[in-house]
Motif scaffolding. Structure first.
Motif, PDB file in Angstrom:
ATOM      1  N   LYS A  67      40.945  41.214  31.236  1.00 42.86           N
ATOM      2  CA  LYS A  67      41.250  40.743  32.164  1.00 42.86           C
ATOM      3  C   LYS A  67      40.360  39.499  32.729  1.00 42.86           C
ATOM      4  CE  LYS A  67      43.924  44.583  33.593  1.00 42.86           C
ATOM      5  NZ  LYS A  67      43.829  45.798  34.802  1.00 42.86           N
ATOM      6  N   ALA A  68      39.294  39.887  32.577  1.00 39.99           N
ATOM      7  CA  ALA A  68      38.219  38.822  32.933  1.00 39.99           C
ATOM      8  C   ALA A  68      38.016  37.651  32.007  1.00 39.99           C
ATOM      9  CB  ALA A  68      36.730  39.474  33.081  1.00 39.99           C
ATOM     10  N   ASN A  90      41.926  46.427  29.853  1.00 36.31           N
ATOM     11  CA  ASN A  90      41.213  46.995  30.862  1.00 36.31           C
ATOM     12  C   ASN A  90      40.510  45.544  31.540  1.00 36.31           C
ATOM     13  OD1 ASN A  90      39.213  45.617  28.950  1.00 36.31           O
ATOM     14  ND2 ASN A  90      38.475  47.640  28.173  1.00 36.31           N
ATOM     15  N   SER A  91      39.496  45.883  32.602  1.00 35.30           N
ATOM     16  CA  SER A  91      38.822  44.792  33.205  1.00 35.30           C
ATOM     17  C   SER A  91      38.092  43.601  32.304  1.00 35.30           C
ATOM     18  CB  SER A  91      38.041  45.340  34.479  1.00 35.30           C
ATOM     19  OG  SER A  91      36.906  46.126  33.489  1.00 35.30           O
ATOM     20  N   ALA A  92      37.751  44.126  31.133  1.00 40.44           N
ATOM     21  CA  ALA A  92      36.808  43.204  30.250  1.00 40.44           C
ATOM     22  C   ALA A  92      37.927  42.367  29.957  1.00 40.44           C
ATOM     23  CB  ALA A  92      36.326  43.906  29.222  1.00 40.44           C
ATOM     24  N   GLU A 147      46.908  49.373  28.138  1.00 39.89           N
ATOM     25  CA  GLU A 147      46.902  48.630  29.577  1.00 39.89           C
ATOM     26  C   GLU A 147      45.726  47.835  29.240  1.00 39.89           C
ATOM     27  OE1 GLU A 147      46.691  48.019  34.337  1.00 39.89           O
ATOM     28  OE2 GLU A 147      47.946  49.615  33.482  1.00 39.89           O
ATOM     29  N   GLU A 198      41.616  35.666  32.417  1.00 40.42           N
ATOM     30  CA  GLU A 198      42.121  35.609  33.866  1.00 40.42           C
ATOM     31  C   GLU A 198      43.092  34.550  34.002  1.00 40.42           C
ATOM     32  OE1 GLU A 198      40.502  35.535  38.320  1.00 40.42           O
ATOM     33  OE2 GLU A 198      39.049  35.088  36.799  1.00 40.42           O
ATOM     34  N   TYR A 248      41.059  48.479  25.900  1.00 42.71           N
ATOM     35  CA  TYR A 248      42.320  49.078  26.475  1.00 42.71           C
ATOM     36  C   TYR A 248      42.149  50.405  27.616  1.00 42.71           C
ATOM     37  CZ  TYR A 248      45.173  46.536  23.024  1.00 42.71           C
ATOM     38  OH  TYR A 248      45.631  45.672  22.115  1.00 42.71           O
ATOM     39  N   GLU A 249      43.058  50.563  28.332  1.00 39.88           N
ATOM     40  CA  GLU A 249      42.950  51.887  28.996  1.00 39.88           C
ATOM     41  C   GLU A 249      44.094  52.618  28.788  1.00 39.88           C
ATOM     42  OE1 GLU A 249      42.886  50.621  33.256  1.00 39.88           O
ATOM     43  OE2 GLU A 249      40.874  49.873  33.156  1.00 39.88           O
ATOM     44  N   ARG A 293      51.666  44.597  40.112  1.00 36.52           N
ATOM     45  CA  ARG A 293      51.177  45.505  38.921  1.00 36.52           C
ATOM     46  C   ARG A 293      51.757  44.450  37.713  1.00 36.52           C
ATOM     47  NH1 ARG A 293      49.597  49.937  36.969  1.00 36.52           N
ATOM     48  NH2 ARG A 293      50.592  50.880  35.160  1.00 36.52           N
ATOM     49  N   ARG A 321      49.996  41.183  37.402  1.00 35.73           N
ATOM     50  CA  ARG A 321      48.593  41.160  36.938  1.00 35.73           C
ATOM     51  C   ARG A 321      48.255  41.745  35.609  1.00 35.73           C
ATOM     52  NH1 ARG A 321      46.742  44.110  41.370  1.00 35.73           N
ATOM     53  NH2 ARG A 321      46.919  46.065  40.360  1.00 35.73           N
ATOM     54  N   HIS A 322      49.124  42.707  35.050  1.00 42.72           N
ATOM     55  CA  HIS A 322      49.017  43.352  33.833  1.00 42.72           C
ATOM     56  C   HIS A 322      49.820  43.029  32.729  1.00 42.72           C
ATOM     57  CE1 HIS A 322      46.056  45.288  36.159  1.00 42.72           C
ATOM     58  NE2 HIS A 322      46.692  46.263  36.634  1.00 42.72           N
TER      59      HIS A 322
END
Length: 435
Positions: free
Chosen positions: A238-239, A234-236, A232, A242, A126-127, A43, A46-47
């Motif tokens: 992180k993509a 978000n996936s956008a 945190e 990466e 963000y999340e 965790r 990754r973040h």
């Protein structure tokens, strides 16, 4: 004699069985612990999330999560504190932190929102890992919120920190000395649209100092705890980043962040960015890199790898630095999916600009030491989110409107970044717009 002959054998068998069972239990327990640790490490890796345990951030999270959820679900009376996005991302994150502390201390649900005039949303990047701060935009629309253009009187729905709660005390004094709960107590929604940092001041407030400390919050980690609690990527994000997340998720590597802002707060350029490649040489910004080298020399141990991570609002500077320092320095060169700029205002693509700013700011908080431009929040927010110790070094520019001025270099040429030359938290709070 026969009876005595088998009793010891049975005892040895029983002892063997007990030891075998204990060994399996311990082995399973160890595997479970290793698995749990691996999950936590994954965790973090990754973040880039930092430890929010009681040892680091206190014991207030569970209670506030329950309160926040009850207000959002309608089981508790509606009481909201809304932080409105204003100026750049970092400025707004600093404000979001102290508004969240206001919400924590006055039992309100913290929400985020953009002014109705801006088509942008925090959910783009963000999340909320622990509380759902969405709906701020809807609340602002419901209370007919409009961005004030000057000093605005305090109303039942709107608190404007430019004048004060009661038009007598300044907002900074209110957070340092005042009883926040007694102000706007009957208001359902309190909106904060602009303001400098006030989190640090709360720790000197006689109404809240003991309470904050009892919660386990400390001045040196409070901002980082709040940022990691609220946000945190978000996936956008992180993509797009990466590779950067992977590179900076290596705790065994000494990671030094360098943030150089080449434009002034008023957006008057230090140099013509269209001609930057002709005007600018990386040596002009050498003090930042010399500072990073000093930090490296003072902190690297044998066989430990070192990585410099550069942020700048100048693409030519990024390219020049990469050419000069090679593999030692990692920098993202803007391209498809990533844009320069730390504000949605005036951006050709606000979505891409917000994603990029959020990603780079978060990544900067994954470094161990940070060399930043003093007259900028962007690097400082990342440094504070890292929750490091004696890790921040600020370089200040005295003149912000003349690239040819020798005086503009200010203290840069003489700036030392030895172990004891770090930026003190009190100075970070007092200079620029505070924390």
């Amino acid at each position: 004699m026969a009876r005595m002959s088998w009793r010891p054998a049975v005892s040895w068998v029983l002892l063997y069985v007990v030891l075998l069972v204990c060994a399996r239990v311990v082995s399973c327990s160890e595997r479970s612990m290793r698995g749990s640790l691996q999950q936590r490490t994954l965790r973090h890796s990754r973040h880039g999330q930092h430890d929010l345990s009681v040892n680091h951030c206190g014991n207030w999270q569970e209670r506030y999560k329950a309160l926040h959820a009850s207000i959002k679900s309608g089981t508790a009376a509606p009481r909201y504190a809304v932080s409105v996005h204003h100026a750049g991302l970092a400025d707004s994150l600093v404000k979001a932190v102290w508004v969240s502390f206001y919400a924590l201390l006055t039992d309100r649900a913290f929400l985020l929102g953009f002014p109705p005039t801006q088509d942008a949303h925090y959910e783009w990047a963000y999340e909320g890992p622990y509380v759902n701060w969405t709906d701020g935009d809807d609340i602002l629309a419901r209370v007919n919120y409009t961005m004030p253009t000057g000093q605005q009187d305090f109303g039942i729905y709107l608190f404007n920190d430019l004048i004060s709660w009661d038009s007598q005390d300044t907002d900074a004094k209110m957070f340092a000395d005042g009883d926040l709960a007694s102000k706007a107590e009957q208001a359902e929604t309190v909106v904060f649209w602009k303001g400098s940092g006030k989190s640090f001041a709360l720790f000197d407030n006689p109404h809240y100092k003991k309470r904050l400390l009892a919660m386990g919050l400390r001045p040196d980690t409070a901002v980082g705890c709040a940022l990691n609690f609220l946000f945190e990527p978000n996936s956008a994000v992180k993509a797009v980043f990466e590779r950067e997340f992977t590179l900076l998720s290596q705790p065994e590597v000494l990671r030094i962040g360098i943030q150089i802002r080449t434009s002034s707060y008023s957006d008057a350029a230090f140099f013509d960015k269209e001609k930057a490649a002709e005007q600018l040489h990386v040596s002009f910004w050498d003090p930042w890199f010399l500072c990073a080298q000093q930090i490296e020399d003072n902190n690297v141990v044998a066989n430990r790898q070192v990585l410099w991570y550069l942020l700048s609002d100048s693409q030519p500077l990024r390219e020049f630095a990469k050419e000069k320092f090679g593999d030692k320095l990692f920098v993202t060169i803007p391209g498809e999916g990533m844009a320069l700029g730390h504000s949605t205002w005036g951006a050709d693509d606000p979505y891409q600009a917000f994603i990029s700013a959020a990603g780079e700011n978060w990544l900067f908080g994954m470094t161990d030491y940070q060399v930043v431009t003093g007259a900028s929040y962007f690097g400082k927010v990342g440094a504070l989110r890292s929750m490091g110790w004696h890790n921040l070094y600020s370089l200040w520019v005295q003149e912000m409107d003349s690239v040819s001025s020798v005086a503009r270099l200010g203290n840069l040429q003489s700036r030392q970044c030895d172990k004891h030359e770090y930026e003190h938290l009190e100075d970070v709070s007092a200079r620029w717009f505070g924390i």
